[in-house]
Design a protein around this motif. Structure first.
Motif, mmCIF file in Angstrom:
data_model
loop_
_atom_site.group_PDB
_atom_site.id
_atom_site.type_symbol
_atom_site.label_atom_id
_atom_site.label_comp_id
_atom_site.label_asym_id
_atom_site.label_seq_id
_atom_site.Cartn_x
_atom_site.Cartn_y
_atom_site.Cartn_z
ATOM 1 N N LYS A 157 3.273 -1.832 16.895
ATOM 2 C CA LYS A 157 2.715 -3.087 17.381
ATOM 3 C C LYS A 157 1.191 -2.969 17.508
ATOM 4 C CE LYS A 157 2.926 -6.348 21.248
ATOM 5 N NZ LYS A 157 3.572 -6.673 22.551
ATOM 6 N N GLY A 158 0.476 -3.962 16.982
ATOM 7 C CA GLY A 158 -0.980 -3.967 17.039
ATOM 8 C C GLY A 158 -1.656 -3.271 15.879
ATOM 9 N N GLN A 159 -0.892 -2.544 15.061
ATOM 10 C CA GLN A 159 -1.474 -1.830 13.933
ATOM 11 C C GLN A 159 -1.897 -2.826 12.850
ATOM 12 O OE1 GLN A 159 0.803 1.616 12.669
ATOM 13 N NE2 GLN A 159 0.259 1.261 10.524
ATOM 14 N N ARG A 160 -3.021 -2.549 12.215
ATOM 15 C CA ARG A 160 -3.478 -3.435 11.141
ATOM 16 C C ARG A 160 -2.611 -3.284 9.896
ATOM 17 N NH1 ARG A 160 -8.996 -2.986 13.032
ATOM 18 N NH2 ARG A 160 -9.839 -5.081 13.390
ATOM 19 N N VAL A 161 -2.393 -4.403 9.234
ATOM 20 C CA VAL A 161 -1.716 -4.454 7.941
ATOM 21 C C VAL A 161 -2.687 -5.105 6.962
ATOM 22 C CG1 VAL A 161 0.265 -5.320 6.650
ATOM 23 C CG2 VAL A 161 0.541 -4.663 9.053
ATOM 24 N N LEU A 162 -2.985 -4.423 5.863
ATOM 25 C CA LEU A 162 -3.918 -4.927 4.862
ATOM 26 C C LEU A 162 -3.160 -5.286 3.595
ATOM 27 C CD1 LEU A 162 -6.894 -2.388 5.078
ATOM 28 C CD2 LEU A 162 -6.598 -4.520 6.333
ATOM 29 N N LEU A 163 -3.423 -6.471 3.065
ATOM 30 C CA LEU A 163 -2.856 -6.878 1.785
ATOM 31 C C LEU A 163 -3.893 -6.631 0.694
ATOM 32 C CD1 LEU A 163 -0.685 -8.229 0.031
ATOM 33 C CD2 LEU A 163 -1.744 -10.435 0.586
ATOM 34 N N ASP A 164 -3.520 -5.845 -0.291
ATOM 35 C CA ASP A 164 -4.382 -5.558 -1.434
ATOM 36 C C ASP A 164 -4.352 -6.770 -2.372
ATOM 37 O OD1 ASP A 164 -5.749 -4.497 -3.594
ATOM 38 O OD2 ASP A 164 -4.057 -3.258 -4.260
ATOM 39 N N VAL A 165 -5.269 -7.714 -2.167
ATOM 40 C CA VAL A 165 -5.252 -8.970 -2.917
ATOM 41 C C VAL A 165 -5.583 -8.737 -4.387
ATOM 42 C CG1 VAL A 165 -6.366 -11.223 -3.166
ATOM 43 C CG2 VAL A 165 -5.789 -10.360 -0.895
ATOM 44 N N TYR A 166 -6.675 -8.048 -4.654
ATOM 45 C CA TYR A 166 -7.082 -7.840 -6.037
ATOM 46 C C TYR A 166 -6.031 -7.035 -6.799
ATOM 47 C CZ TYR A 166 -9.999 -6.784 -10.071
ATOM 48 O OH TYR A 166 -10.490 -6.676 -11.350
ATOM 49 N N GLY A 167 -5.494 -6.002 -6.166
ATOM 50 C CA GLY A 167 -4.468 -5.194 -6.814
ATOM 51 C C GLY A 167 -3.183 -5.973 -7.049
ATOM 52 N N THR A 168 -2.807 -6.833 -6.100
ATOM 53 C CA THR A 168 -1.600 -7.634 -6.261
ATOM 54 C C THR A 168 -1.758 -8.625 -7.412
ATOM 55 O OG1 THR A 168 -1.030 -7.424 -3.916
ATOM 56 C CG2 THR A 168 -0.066 -9.272 -5.105
ATOM 57 N N ASN A 169 -2.947 -9.186 -7.557
ATOM 58 C CA ASN A 169 -3.188 -10.119 -8.665
ATOM 59 C C ASN A 169 -3.248 -9.426 -10.023
ATOM 60 O OD1 ASN A 169 -3.259 -12.561 -7.263
ATOM 61 N ND2 ASN A 169 -5.406 -12.307 -6.710
ATOM 62 N N HIS A 170 -3.260 -8.085 -10.026
ATOM 63 C CA HIS A 170 -3.269 -7.331 -11.279
ATOM 64 C C HIS A 170 -2.156 -6.282 -11.281
ATOM 65 C CE1 HIS A 170 -7.327 -9.013 -11.040
ATOM 66 N NE2 HIS A 170 -7.369 -8.928 -12.344
ATOM 67 N N GLY A 171 -1.106 -6.525 -10.528
ATOM 68 C CA GLY A 171 -0.048 -5.540 -10.371
ATOM 69 C C GLY A 171 0.998 -5.575 -11.466
ATOM 70 N N SER A 172 1.980 -4.705 -11.325
ATOM 71 C CA SER A 172 2.999 -4.524 -12.367
ATOM 72 C C SER A 172 3.944 -5.711 -12.492
ATOM 73 C CB SER A 172 3.805 -3.251 -12.073
ATOM 74 O OG SER A 172 4.430 -3.335 -10.789
#
Length: 440
Positions: free
Chosen positions: A321-336
């Motif tokens: 709880k309270g831990q940061r979660v980061l979404l890799d936007v650029y990587g997701t838009n170029h992912g598998s």
């Protein structure tokens, strides 16, 4: 790695993220990159604390799962306060977020977006006529002025043209420096203060006199009653007023990239031109798909941040709880999940509804009605589609000799040249009827 155990990080990744920008995940250690690619998640150290970095479809679904993740205190204050402003909708959760976001959704209906695009087209056509006379123009600088003055007019803000363009440049300065330590950030902070004062004066005047169009964005913000039953404090109302104006100006970054793509892919330019010649108004299906691919392919947002609402497990990682979660936007838009992700291919959006593609997150993801997907996404894509529709119709459009490169480490990034073009004919030279002619 045993299920339920987070791999301890050897280094703090904060400096790596700050230094590498869009290349952040590419610069991870080999074993970290493999783990992120294989599982869609990686425990890293960020600002001295553990954080979970996620990517791909599963990562997007986690990031927008309001049962596990929230936005409060997620974005570091120096970035959040400079870009979004204090009290903004971006940092709200649950009912408070849904209620505040309804104000944006109600103001950005299809009819409202079309009205904004009509204003922008009128201004773009006037701008392009001046390019024809001069033989050249700069896309980025022109787009800042056109998009900014257009959304200011659309919002019901009555001010002289030169003042509107000045305010548009202030808004661009906020975007240009919010993620760059040093002088650019100082300029962004100064522009933020000026814009906050300007917006507060507008809200104060509207509340005192109610002299504008009651359906305008300015009037809606000034009169909005928040989830607690009270009008927004003046400072917060000013922040939210800017939170449509500023992202609209930010589409100038995308317009700069879109112009490069238009010249570098003449086949698509010809298709857009043919579509525009046959259209009765507005950007067509091909220009719209082209704009979506610009937003997927080119760097715009590197990562997004949230915080864990409660303890949970994800892809073998314990998240507290309270831990940061980061979404890799650029990587997701170029992912598998994408077919040939590193190729520029607008055809991928010709038949698909982008909002149904989980891993399409150029301005965030999730459901627009109940989640945190940007309600102004249609504005950004519409402005880019309009821009390429008009530019494709110009005879002799080409890029002047310039450095087309852009830094993948700067956030946000764009071609430093501003994307300068030479032109050899008017935007209506071949009869491209993209909406109404000026004055009609």
């Amino acid at each position: 790695m045993p299920f339920g155990l987070a791999r301890p990080s050897r280094i703090d990744h904060s400096l790596l993220l700050a230094r590498e920008g869009y290349l952040f995940t590419a610069q991870l250690a080999d074993e970290e990159r493999r783990e992120l690619a294989d599982t869609g998640a990686l425990t890293i150290s960020l600002l001295g604390r553990q954080a979970l970095l996620v990517t791909g479809d599963a990562g997007v679904r986690l990031f927008y799962d309001e049962g596990r993740v929230q936005r409060r205190r997620a974005v570091p204050a120096p970035i959040g306060l400079s870009l979004f402003g204090p009290g903004a909708v971006h940092a709200l959760d649950d009912d408070a977020h849904r209620h505040r976001k309804s104000m944006f959704r109600d103001a950005l209906t299809q009819a409202d977006v079309e009205r904004l695009l009509e204003v922008a087209e009128r201004r773009w056509r006037s701008e392009l006529e001046s390019w024809t006379e001069a033989g050249s123009g700069e896309v980025y600088a022109a787009a800042v002025d056109v998009f900014g003055a257009s959304v200011i007019e659309w919002a019901g803000i009555r001010e002289p043209e030169e003042q509107a363009r000045e305010h548009a440049r202030w808004l661009a300065r906020i975007v240009d420096g919010f993620g760059v330590p040093g002088p650019a950030y100082v300029r962004a902070a100064g522009a933020r203060r000026r814009c906050d004062r300007w917006a507060s004066e507008l809200v104060r005047d509207e509340r005192a006199h109610q002299s504008g169009d009651p359906d305008s964005w300015l009037a809606r913000v000034a009169a909005f009653v928040d989830h607690d039953g009270n009008p927004l404090p003046e400072r917060v109302a000013a922040v939210e007023l800017l939170n449509i104006l500023r992202p609209t100006v930010a589409a100038a970054w995308l317009a700069s990239f879109a112009t490069i793509a238009l010249v570098e892919h003449p086949h698509w330019r010809n298709r857009i031109r043919e579509e525009a010649e046959q259209a009765s108004g507005g950007a067509g299906r091909i220009a719209t798909a082209f704009a979506h691919e610009v937003r997927r392919y080119y760097p715009f947002v590197p990562v997004l941040a949230a915080r864990a609402r409660r303890d949970f497990r994800f892809a073998g990682h314990v998240v507290r709880k309270g831990q940061r979660v980061l979404l890799d936007v650029y990587g997701t838009n170029h992912g598998s999940e994408w077919e040939d992700p590193w190729s520029f291919e607008p055809a991928r959006f010709l038949e698909a509804d982008p909002c149904t593609i989980t891993h399409y997150v150029p301005q965030g993801g999730g459901p627009v009605d109940s989640g945190h997907r940007c309600p102004g996404e249609g504005v950004s894509n519409g402005l880019v589609a309009l821009t390429v529709s008009l530019l494709a119709c110009i005879d002799g459009l080409d890029l002047t000799p310039q450095d087309r490169h852009f830094s993948m480490r700067r956030r946000p990034t764009r071609p430093a040249s501003g994307t300068r073009v030479s032109v050899g004919g008017s935007p209506s030279a071949r009869g491209c009827p993209v909406g109404s002619q000026p004055g009609s």
